[in-house]
Design a protein around this motif. Structure first.
Motif, PDB file in Angstrom:
ATOM      1  N   GLY A  35      -0.619   3.690   8.540  1.00  0.00           N
ATOM      2  CA  GLY A  35       0.171   2.685   7.629  1.00  0.00           C
ATOM      3  C   GLY A  35       0.725   1.512   8.452  1.00  0.00           C
ATOM      4  N   ALA A  36       1.201   1.615   9.573  1.00  0.00           N
ATOM      5  CA  ALA A  36       1.783   0.855  10.152  1.00  0.00           C
ATOM      6  C   ALA A  36       0.585  -0.410  10.667  1.00  0.00           C
ATOM      7  CB  ALA A  36       2.395   1.338  11.582  1.00  0.00           C
ATOM      8  N   LEU A  37      -0.793  -0.046  10.618  1.00  0.00           N
ATOM      9  CA  LEU A  37      -1.810  -0.799  11.124  1.00  0.00           C
ATOM     10  C   LEU A  37      -2.239  -1.379   9.646  1.00  0.00           C
ATOM     11  CD1 LEU A  37      -3.592   1.377  13.811  1.00  0.00           C
ATOM     12  CD2 LEU A  37      -2.155  -0.666  13.893  1.00  0.00           C
ATOM     13  N   ASN A  46     -13.544   2.140  -1.580  1.00  0.00           N
ATOM     14  CA  ASN A  46     -14.700   3.078  -1.309  1.00  0.00           C
ATOM     15  C   ASN A  46     -15.747   2.267  -2.222  1.00  0.00           C
ATOM     16  OD1 ASN A  46     -14.690   4.776   0.708  1.00  0.00           O
ATOM     17  ND2 ASN A  46     -12.948   6.030  -0.228  1.00  0.00           N
ATOM     18  N   VAL A  47     -16.697   1.583  -2.062  1.00  0.00           N
ATOM     19  CA  VAL A  47     -17.364   1.069  -2.996  1.00  0.00           C
ATOM     20  C   VAL A  47     -18.070   1.907  -3.910  1.00  0.00           C
ATOM     21  CG1 VAL A  47     -19.631  -0.284  -3.311  1.00  0.00           C
ATOM     22  CG2 VAL A  47     -18.070  -0.700  -1.353  1.00  0.00           C
ATOM     23  N   SER A  48     -17.774   1.750  -5.314  1.00  0.00           N
ATOM     24  CA  SER A  48     -18.183   2.316  -6.589  1.00  0.00           C
ATOM     25  C   SER A  48     -16.898   3.132  -7.014  1.00  0.00           C
ATOM     26  CB  SER A  48     -19.246   3.310  -6.363  1.00  0.00           C
ATOM     27  OG  SER A  48     -19.020   4.477  -5.658  1.00  0.00           O
ATOM     28  N   LEU A  49     -15.901   3.290  -6.270  1.00  0.00           N
ATOM     29  CA  LEU A  49     -14.533   3.629  -6.794  1.00  0.00           C
ATOM     30  C   LEU A  49     -13.504   2.509  -6.989  1.00  0.00           C
ATOM     31  CD1 LEU A  49     -14.444   6.751  -4.436  1.00  0.00           C
ATOM     32  CD2 LEU A  49     -15.013   6.655  -6.840  1.00  0.00           C
ATOM     33  N   PRO A  50     -12.541   2.779  -7.875  1.00  0.00           N
ATOM     34  CA  PRO A  50     -11.465   1.582  -7.990  1.00  0.00           C
ATOM     35  C   PRO A  50     -10.918   1.441  -6.687  1.00  0.00           C
ATOM     36  CG  PRO A  50     -11.418   3.320  -9.414  1.00  0.00           C
ATOM     37  CD  PRO A  50     -12.166   3.761  -8.487  1.00  0.00           C
ATOM     38  N   ALA A  51     -10.529   0.069  -6.345  1.00  0.00           N
ATOM     39  CA  ALA A  51      -9.763  -0.305  -5.185  1.00  0.00           C
ATOM     40  C   ALA A  51      -8.513  -0.024  -5.107  1.00  0.00           C
ATOM     41  CB  ALA A  51     -10.166  -1.721  -4.729  1.00  0.00           C
ATOM     42  N   ALA A  52      -7.694   0.181  -3.972  1.00  0.00           N
ATOM     43  CA  ALA A  52      -6.421   0.186  -3.839  1.00  0.00           C
ATOM     44  C   ALA A  52      -5.818  -0.938  -3.448  1.00  0.00           C
ATOM     45  CB  ALA A  52      -6.003   1.288  -2.892  1.00  0.00           C
ATOM     46  N   HIS A  53      -5.073  -1.567  -4.107  1.00  0.00           N
ATOM     47  CA  HIS A  53      -4.268  -2.877  -3.493  1.00  0.00           C
ATOM     48  C   HIS A  53      -3.141  -2.790  -3.091  1.00  0.00           C
ATOM     49  CE1 HIS A  53      -7.793  -5.290  -5.323  1.00  0.00           C
ATOM     50  NE2 HIS A  53      -7.817  -4.136  -6.270  1.00  0.00           N
ATOM     51  N   GLY A  54      -2.741  -3.203  -1.795  1.00  0.00           N
ATOM     52  CA  GLY A  54      -1.473  -3.124  -1.082  1.00  0.00           C
ATOM     53  C   GLY A  54      -1.210  -1.871  -0.425  1.00  0.00           C
ATOM     54  N   ARG A  55      -0.594  -1.844   0.391  1.00  0.00           N
ATOM     55  CA  ARG A  55      -0.143  -0.830   1.420  1.00  0.00           C
ATOM     56  C   ARG A  55       0.294   0.424   0.881  1.00  0.00           C
ATOM     57  NH1 ARG A  55       4.226  -2.419   5.450  1.00  0.00           N
ATOM     58  NH2 ARG A  55       2.554  -3.371   6.490  1.00  0.00           N
ATOM     59  N   ALA A  56       1.302   0.362  -0.078  1.00  0.00           N
ATOM     60  CA  ALA A  56       1.749   1.545  -0.910  1.00  0.00           C
ATOM     61  C   ALA A  56       0.726   1.966  -1.370  1.00  0.00           C
ATOM     62  CB  ALA A  56       2.819   1.006  -1.808  1.00  0.00           C
ATOM     63  N   ALA A  57      -0.265   1.634  -2.236  1.00  0.00           N
ATOM     64  CA  ALA A  57      -1.295   2.116  -2.962  1.00  0.00           C
ATOM     65  C   ALA A  57      -2.233   2.834  -2.129  1.00  0.00           C
ATOM     66  CB  ALA A  57      -2.024   1.328  -3.798  1.00  0.00           C
ATOM     67  N   THR A  58      -2.456   2.049  -0.994  1.00  0.00           N
ATOM     68  CA  THR A  58      -3.540   2.780  -0.004  1.00  0.00           C
ATOM     69  C   THR A  58      -2.686   4.156   0.583  1.00  0.00           C
ATOM     70  OG1 THR A  58      -4.398   0.653   0.525  1.00  0.00           O
ATOM     71  CG2 THR A  58      -4.770   2.396   2.270  1.00  0.00           C
ATOM     72  N   ARG A  60      -0.482   5.922  -0.523  1.00  0.00           N
ATOM     73  CA  ARG A  60      -0.541   7.173  -1.569  1.00  0.00           C
ATOM     74  C   ARG A  60      -1.873   7.875  -1.591  1.00  0.00           C
ATOM     75  NH1 ARG A  60       2.234   3.534  -4.740  1.00  0.00           N
ATOM     76  NH2 ARG A  60       0.516   2.787  -5.889  1.00  0.00           N
ATOM     77  N   LEU A  61      -3.151   7.073  -1.612  1.00  0.00           N
ATOM     78  CA  LEU A  61      -4.408   7.682  -1.040  1.00  0.00           C
ATOM     79  C   LEU A  61      -4.612   8.513  -0.116  1.00  0.00           C
ATOM     80  CD1 LEU A  61      -6.845   5.162  -2.737  1.00  0.00           C
ATOM     81  CD2 LEU A  61      -6.094   7.106  -3.585  1.00  0.00           C
ATOM     82  N   LEU A  62      -4.037   7.978   1.276  1.00  0.00           N
ATOM     83  CA  LEU A  62      -4.023   8.461   2.624  1.00  0.00           C
ATOM     84  C   LEU A  62      -3.113   9.673   2.644  1.00  0.00           C
ATOM     85  CD1 LEU A  62      -4.059   5.374   4.877  1.00  0.00           C
ATOM     86  CD2 LEU A  62      -6.037   6.847   4.046  1.00  0.00           C
ATOM     87  N   ARG A  63      -1.983   9.664   1.947  1.00  0.00           N
ATOM     88  CA  ARG A  63      -1.104  10.824   2.169  1.00  0.00           C
ATOM     89  C   ARG A  63      -1.652  12.335   1.358  1.00  0.00           C
ATOM     90  NH1 ARG A  63       3.030   9.243   4.654  1.00  0.00           N
ATOM     91  NH2 ARG A  63       3.957   7.139   4.298  1.00  0.00           N
ATOM     92  N   SER A  64      -2.688  11.873   0.516  1.00  0.00           N
ATOM     93  CA  SER A  64      -3.413  13.262  -0.039  1.00  0.00           C
ATOM     94  C   SER A  64      -4.237  13.738   0.681  1.00  0.00           C
ATOM     95  CB  SER A  64      -3.992  12.714  -1.206  1.00  0.00           C
ATOM     96  OG  SER A  64      -5.223  11.786  -1.016  1.00  0.00           O
ATOM     97  N   MET A  65      -4.746  13.251   1.911  1.00  0.00           N
ATOM     98  CA  MET A  65      -5.540  13.614   2.857  1.00  0.00           C
ATOM     99  C   MET A  65      -5.202  14.952   3.497  1.00  0.00           C
ATOM    100  SD  MET A  65      -7.237  10.324   5.072  1.00  0.00           S
ATOM    101  CE  MET A  65      -8.076  11.643   6.089  1.00  0.00           C
TER     102      MET A  65
END
Length: 148
Positions: A35-37, A46-58, A60-65
């Motif tokens: 996230g710091a990067l 991910n092409v064909s899926l909805p985009a995440a806009h902004g660090r916070a939204a991104t 949220r997705l990465l924390r599910s990993m």
């Protein structure tokens, strides 16, 4: 033409290093370091899926990993950088217990000021689905072989 005429500018190394560090942080599930990067206004797609806009939204997705996966690998095959644009060809490996799903990904990153402003991954759904079935079959096969 001089020997250095086609050389990549020094800023390319910085952009490429940022992308390498980002993917390495994801492999470690160090979401804070990843996230710091990211730029506050990053677009992750991910092409064909909805985009995440902004660090916070991104994030949220990465924390599910780490909740969904027991491991993640980004096996780099090629990385090319020109200025702020970094292109990657890699195999991403998602690990859930004994199941390893490996599939090809092409990524486009844009890096400005040392932060990723765009992360766009392309992959083939059919190949990824096939990789999922193969990974499950290998895991089941390994369990069957272990039985007396």
């Amino acid at each position: 033409m001089s020997e250095n005429a086609g050389a990549t500018p020094a800023t390319d190394t910085t952009s490429a290093d940022t992308v390498r560090a980002f993917l390495a942080a994801l492999e470690r599930f160090d979401i804070d370091a990843a996230g710091a990067l990211l730029d506050p206004d990053v677009v992750y797609e991910n092409v064909s899926l909805p985009a995440a806009h902004g660090r916070a939204a991104t994030l949220r997705l990465l924390r599910s990993m780490p909740r969904a996966l027991s491991g993640f690998e980004a096996q780099m095959h090629r990385l090319a950088a020109t200025g702020p644009v970094v292109l990657t060809e890699r195999t991403d490996v998602l690990v859930v217990g004994r199941v390893r799903v490996a599939f090809w990904v092409c990524g486009t990153f844009e890096v400005h000021g040392g932060r990723i402003t765009l992360w766009r991954d392309y992959f083939d759904w059919a190949a990824t689905t096939g990789a999922l079935f193969s990974g499950v079959a290998r895991a089941i096969g390994s369990l069957v072989r272990r039985r007396p």
